[in-house]
Design a protein around this motif. Structure first.
Motif, PDB file in Angstrom:
ATOM      1  N   VAL A 169      15.715  -0.026  -7.062  1.00  0.00           N
ATOM      2  CA  VAL A 169      14.544   0.784  -6.726  1.00  0.00           C
ATOM      3  C   VAL A 169      14.078   1.505  -7.976  1.00  0.00           C
ATOM      4  O   VAL A 169      14.899   2.034  -8.734  1.00  0.00           O
ATOM      5  CB  VAL A 169      14.869   1.809  -5.613  1.00  0.00           C
ATOM      6  N   VAL A 170      12.768   1.515  -8.197  1.00  0.00           N
ATOM      7  CA  VAL A 170      12.177   2.175  -9.363  1.00  0.00           C
ATOM      8  C   VAL A 170      11.112   3.150  -8.872  1.00  0.00           C
ATOM      9  O   VAL A 170      10.263   2.783  -8.054  1.00  0.00           O
ATOM     10  CB  VAL A 170      11.526   1.141 -10.316  1.00  0.00           C
ATOM     11  N   ARG A 171      11.180   4.369  -9.380  1.00  0.00           N
ATOM     12  CA  ARG A 171      10.129   5.358  -9.122  1.00  0.00           C
ATOM     13  C   ARG A 171       9.772   5.964 -10.478  1.00  0.00           C
ATOM     14  O   ARG A 171      10.517   6.772 -11.014  1.00  0.00           O
ATOM     15  CB  ARG A 171      10.617   6.424  -8.152  1.00  0.00           C
ATOM     16  N   ASP A 214       0.818  -1.209   0.000  1.00  0.00           N
ATOM     17  CA  ASP A 214       0.000   0.000   0.000  1.00  0.00           C
ATOM     18  C   ASP A 214       0.854   1.263   0.000  1.00  0.00           C
ATOM     19  O   ASP A 214       0.509   2.253  -0.627  1.00  0.00           O
ATOM     20  CB  ASP A 214      -0.936   0.030   1.213  1.00  0.00           C
ATOM     21  N   ASP A 215       1.968   1.244   0.737  1.00  0.00           N
ATOM     22  CA  ASP A 215       2.827   2.424   0.884  1.00  0.00           C
ATOM     23  C   ASP A 215       4.267   1.993   0.651  1.00  0.00           C
ATOM     24  O   ASP A 215       4.929   1.485   1.554  1.00  0.00           O
ATOM     25  CB  ASP A 215       2.630   3.017   2.277  1.00  0.00           C
ATOM     26  N   PHE A 216       4.737   2.204  -0.566  1.00  0.00           N
ATOM     27  CA  PHE A 216       6.074   1.756  -0.934  1.00  0.00           C
ATOM     28  C   PHE A 216       7.155   2.384  -0.068  1.00  0.00           C
ATOM     29  O   PHE A 216       8.074   1.711   0.384  1.00  0.00           O
ATOM     30  CB  PHE A 216       6.367   2.035  -2.415  1.00  0.00           C
ATOM     31  N   GLU A 217       7.074   3.698   0.150  1.00  0.00           N
ATOM     32  CA  GLU A 217       8.130   4.382   0.904  1.00  0.00           C
ATOM     33  C   GLU A 217       8.221   3.829   2.330  1.00  0.00           C
ATOM     34  O   GLU A 217       9.320   3.620   2.849  1.00  0.00           O
ATOM     35  CB  GLU A 217       7.907   5.896   0.902  1.00  0.00           C
ATOM     36  N   ALA A 218       7.086   3.558   2.969  1.00  0.00           N
ATOM     37  CA  ALA A 218       7.088   2.973   4.307  1.00  0.00           C
ATOM     38  C   ALA A 218       7.683   1.564   4.268  1.00  0.00           C
ATOM     39  O   ALA A 218       8.475   1.185   5.141  1.00  0.00           O
ATOM     40  CB  ALA A 218       5.671   2.947   4.883  1.00  0.00           C
ATOM     41  N   GLY A 236       4.188   3.841 -11.431  1.00  0.00           N
ATOM     42  CA  GLY A 236       4.250   3.238 -10.107  1.00  0.00           C
ATOM     43  C   GLY A 236       5.674   3.202  -9.598  1.00  0.00           C
ATOM     44  O   GLY A 236       6.605   3.665 -10.261  1.00  0.00           O
ATOM     45  N   LYS A 237       5.833   2.681  -8.409  1.00  0.00           N
ATOM     46  CA  LYS A 237       7.172   2.582  -7.838  1.00  0.00           C
ATOM     47  C   LYS A 237       7.316   1.259  -7.113  1.00  0.00           C
ATOM     48  O   LYS A 237       6.318   0.611  -6.767  1.00  0.00           O
ATOM     49  CB  LYS A 237       7.462   3.755  -6.918  1.00  0.00           C
ATOM     50  N   VAL A 258       5.773  -3.723  -5.157  1.00  0.00           N
ATOM     51  CA  VAL A 258       5.333  -2.585  -5.961  1.00  0.00           C
ATOM     52  C   VAL A 258       4.156  -1.865  -5.305  1.00  0.00           C
ATOM     53  O   VAL A 258       3.361  -2.456  -4.583  1.00  0.00           O
ATOM     54  CB  VAL A 258       4.918  -3.017  -7.392  1.00  0.00           C
ATOM     55  N   GLU A 259       4.102  -0.575  -5.582  1.00  0.00           N
ATOM     56  CA  GLU A 259       2.941   0.241  -5.261  1.00  0.00           C
ATOM     57  C   GLU A 259       2.461   0.807  -6.570  1.00  0.00           C
ATOM     58  O   GLU A 259       3.207   1.497  -7.271  1.00  0.00           O
ATOM     59  CB  GLU A 259       3.296   1.384  -4.315  1.00  0.00           C
ATOM     60  N   GLU A 260       1.228   0.496  -6.933  1.00  0.00           N
ATOM     61  CA  GLU A 260       0.683   1.009  -8.182  1.00  0.00           C
ATOM     62  C   GLU A 260       0.109   2.395  -7.974  1.00  0.00           C
ATOM     63  O   GLU A 260      -0.479   2.661  -6.921  1.00  0.00           O
ATOM     64  CB  GLU A 260      -0.408   0.084  -8.713  1.00  0.00           C
ATOM     65  N   ASN A 261       0.321   3.284  -8.948  1.00  0.00           N
ATOM     66  CA  ASN A 261      -0.309   4.595  -8.885  1.00  0.00           C
ATOM     67  C   ASN A 261      -1.798   4.443  -9.002  1.00  0.00           C
ATOM     68  O   ASN A 261      -2.286   3.689  -9.835  1.00  0.00           O
ATOM     69  CB  ASN A 261       0.224   5.510  -9.984  1.00  0.00           C
ATOM     70  N   LYS A 262      -2.520   5.144  -8.175  1.00  0.00           N
ATOM     71  CA  LYS A 262      -3.978   5.107  -8.241  1.00  0.00           C
ATOM     72  C   LYS A 262      -4.448   6.136  -9.274  1.00  0.00           C
ATOM     73  O   LYS A 262      -3.957   7.244  -9.291  1.00  0.00           O
ATOM     74  CB  LYS A 262      -4.578   5.462  -6.872  1.00  0.00           C
ATOM     75  N   PRO A 263      -5.377   5.750 -10.187  1.00  0.00           N
ATOM     76  CA  PRO A 263      -5.841   6.699 -11.209  1.00  0.00           C
ATOM     77  C   PRO A 263      -6.602   7.868 -10.629  1.00  0.00           C
ATOM     78  O   PRO A 263      -7.044   7.899  -9.576  1.00  0.00           O
ATOM     79  CB  PRO A 263      -6.735   5.856 -12.110  1.00  0.00           C
TER      80      PRO A 263
END
Length: 138
Positions: free
Chosen positions: A111-113, A92-96, A117-118, A133-138
């Protein structure tokens, strides 16, 4: 509509040089718990199934197995060899998640940003790649 029967993901599998060390790593680093241990005679493999919620990993220790080649330990070079690459989990929270992995001193391979997504790849105690992975929410 397809006539293919339904199916869903059950587990990923990795080969490691030390089963006990891998069970400890998957537990300490990713929160998996030992579900069961068994022996597969045809492969001469000591095996553990670890589980976290509905997710499972099957971990194999086979005497005399070859170590993971160096080029398979880095995502950009690994994709240049045919075959299975990795399993990926959504967070849910990639950075965390990345912060926790760094605190646990996990081996962060990549690491991919990006706009789509990241995420990151970490290496388990045997060098096997696992993606989060954390997918970007539309």
């Amino acid at each position: 509509m397809s006539n293919i029967p339904e199916f869903s993901f059950h587990h990923g599998g990795v080969s490691v040089p030390d089963l006990d060390a891998a069970i400890a790593w998957y537990g300490d680093t990713l929160g998996f718990e030992l579900e069961r241990r068994f022996f597969i005679e045809a492969a001469n493999a000591h095996v553990a199934m670890v589980k976290r919620g509905p997710l499972r990993f099957e971990i194999f220790e086979v005497a005399g197995a070859s170590p993971l080649p160096e080029e398979r330990r880095h995502p950009p070079s690994d994709v240049k060899t045919h075959g299975n690459k990795h399993v990926a989990f959504i967070v849910d929270d990639f950075e965390a998640f990345l912060t926790v992995m760094e605190e646990k001193k996990a081996d962060v391979a990549f690491v991919v940003r990006e706009k789509f997504g990241k995420g990151c790849f970490i290496r388990d105690c045997a060098g096997n790649l696992i993606e989060f992975v954390e997918e970007n929410k539309p």
